[in-house]
Design a protein around this motif. Structure first.
Motif, PDB file in Angstrom:
ATOM      1  N   LEU A  94      37.938  39.505  38.962  1.00 37.40           N
ATOM      2  CA  LEU A  94      38.154  38.228  38.106  1.00 37.40           C
ATOM      3  C   LEU A  94      39.265  37.364  39.496  1.00 37.40           C
ATOM      4  CD1 LEU A  94      37.590  39.065  35.131  1.00 37.40           C
ATOM      5  CD2 LEU A  94      36.082  37.723  36.409  1.00 37.40           C
ATOM      6  N   GLU A  95      40.466  38.332  39.664  1.00 34.22           N
ATOM      7  CA  GLU A  95      41.556  37.425  40.581  1.00 34.22           C
ATOM      8  C   GLU A  95      40.744  36.704  41.433  1.00 34.22           C
ATOM      9  OE1 GLU A  95      44.186  40.620  39.791  1.00 34.22           O
ATOM     10  OE2 GLU A  95      45.299  39.871  38.280  1.00 34.22           O
ATOM     11  N   ARG A 148      37.735  36.216  42.603  1.00 33.62           N
ATOM     12  CA  ARG A 148      36.682  35.256  42.016  1.00 33.62           C
ATOM     13  C   ARG A 148      37.735  33.931  42.589  1.00 33.62           C
ATOM     14  NH1 ARG A 148      32.224  35.935  37.984  1.00 33.62           N
ATOM     15  NH2 ARG A 148      32.395  38.378  39.251  1.00 33.62           N
ATOM     16  N   LEU A 149      39.263  34.006  41.293  1.00 27.77           N
ATOM     17  CA  LEU A 149      39.403  32.721  41.064  1.00 27.77           C
ATOM     18  C   LEU A 149      40.477  32.126  42.438  1.00 27.77           C
ATOM     19  CD1 LEU A 149      40.959  30.832  38.883  1.00 27.77           C
ATOM     20  CD2 LEU A 149      42.776  32.918  38.254  1.00 27.77           C
ATOM     21  N   GLU A 150      40.966  33.216  43.105  1.00 23.09           N
ATOM     22  CA  GLU A 150      41.778  32.647  44.171  1.00 23.09           C
ATOM     23  C   GLU A 150      40.304  31.956  45.139  1.00 23.09           C
ATOM     24  OE1 GLU A 150      43.531  36.333  45.727  1.00 23.09           O
ATOM     25  OE2 GLU A 150      44.768  36.433  43.802  1.00 23.09           O
ATOM     26  N   ALA A 151      39.286  32.215  45.394  1.00 24.88           N
ATOM     27  CA  ALA A 151      38.133  31.701  46.187  1.00 24.88           C
ATOM     28  C   ALA A 151      38.114  30.324  45.295  1.00 24.88           C
ATOM     29  CB  ALA A 151      37.324  32.768  46.486  1.00 24.88           C
ATOM     30  N   MET A 174      38.579  48.976  34.153  1.00 24.22           N
ATOM     31  CA  MET A 174      39.539  47.423  33.956  1.00 24.22           C
ATOM     32  C   MET A 174      40.357  46.991  34.999  1.00 24.22           C
ATOM     33  SD  MET A 174      40.191  47.180  29.470  1.00 24.22           S
ATOM     34  CE  MET A 174      41.936  48.509  29.718  1.00 24.22           C
ATOM     35  N   ARG A 175      40.788  47.570  35.792  1.00 22.54           N
ATOM     36  CA  ARG A 175      42.104  47.292  36.984  1.00 22.54           C
ATOM     37  C   ARG A 175      40.949  46.593  37.998  1.00 22.54           C
ATOM     38  NH1 ARG A 175      44.628  52.021  35.404  1.00 22.54           N
ATOM     39  NH2 ARG A 175      43.595  52.684  37.227  1.00 22.54           N
ATOM     40  N   GLN A 176      39.778  46.984  37.890  1.00 18.02           N
ATOM     41  CA  GLN A 176      38.714  46.752  38.517  1.00 18.02           C
ATOM     42  C   GLN A 176      37.731  45.437  38.643  1.00 18.02           C
ATOM     43  OE1 GLN A 176      35.672  49.860  39.362  1.00 18.02           O
ATOM     44  NE2 GLN A 176      36.767  51.330  40.958  1.00 18.02           N
ATOM     45  N   ARG A 177      37.329  45.193  37.572  1.00 23.03           N
ATOM     46  CA  ARG A 177      37.015  44.049  37.077  1.00 23.03           C
ATOM     47  C   ARG A 177      38.303  42.749  36.791  1.00 23.03           C
ATOM     48  NH1 ARG A 177      33.628  40.668  36.831  1.00 23.03           N
ATOM     49  NH2 ARG A 177      32.922  39.492  34.626  1.00 23.03           N
ATOM     50  N   LEU A 178      39.463  43.286  36.604  1.00 21.20           N
ATOM     51  CA  LEU A 178      40.653  42.244  36.989  1.00 21.20           C
ATOM     52  C   LEU A 178      40.363  42.074  38.555  1.00 21.20           C
ATOM     53  CD1 LEU A 178      42.608  40.881  35.339  1.00 21.20           C
ATOM     54  CD2 LEU A 178      43.782  42.510  35.868  1.00 21.20           C
TER      55      LEU A 178
END
Length: 146
Positions: A137-138, A140-143, A130-134
């Protein structure tokens, strides 16, 4: 009404591993749950050093703390739940959580340590995923925001 408890039955019935080691770190109690978690039978574990389930890279730290506890009669962990790696009979790594209690002789000296142990490998693995997935996602969002 009196309810006498046979502590041997209690230890045998426990869903968590109950592992008791003497002052020298030799295993003197090993219940069915310990067999299930670690893979070693009671006959294989009794009389063995705790090195049986302690990963090599953790051993020096473990024994330094163990010796200090035997010498001082104090553990800094008390009721804290400790989370550490352990090893299974087949060699794979486990993630265990446990609490410890000191056992004392009639003279008050520490004679051993009792540990109540739970296998948390599955939960630890799921949390890591879950930490890796988060993090993905973070990133990707920053990009997208940049």
């Amino acid at each position: 009404m009196s309810h006498a408890v046979d502590f041997g039955d209690l230890v045998a019935a426990a869903g968590d591993a109950v592992v008791v080691s003497d002052a020298d770190g030799a295993i003197v109690v090993w219940n069915r749950a310990a067999e299930r978690i670690f893979g070693f039978s009671e006959a294989e574990a009794i009389g063995q050093s705790l090195d049986l389930i302690t990963p090599e890279r953790q051993r020096q730290r473990h024994w330094d703390g163990y010796a200090k506890t035997m010498r001082t009669g104090v553990t800094r962990y008390g009721a804290d739940t400790l989370r550490v790696p352990a090893i299974h009979k087949d060699g794979h790594t486990l993630s265990i959580a446990f609490t410890v209690g000191l056992l004392h002789g009639a003279d008050g000296a520490v004679t051993g340590i009792a540990a109540i142990i739970r296998d948390e490998t599955k939960r630890w693995t799921e949390e890591r995923q879950m930490r890796q997935r988060l993090a993905e996602l973070e990133a990707r969002l920053e990009a997208k925001v940049a």
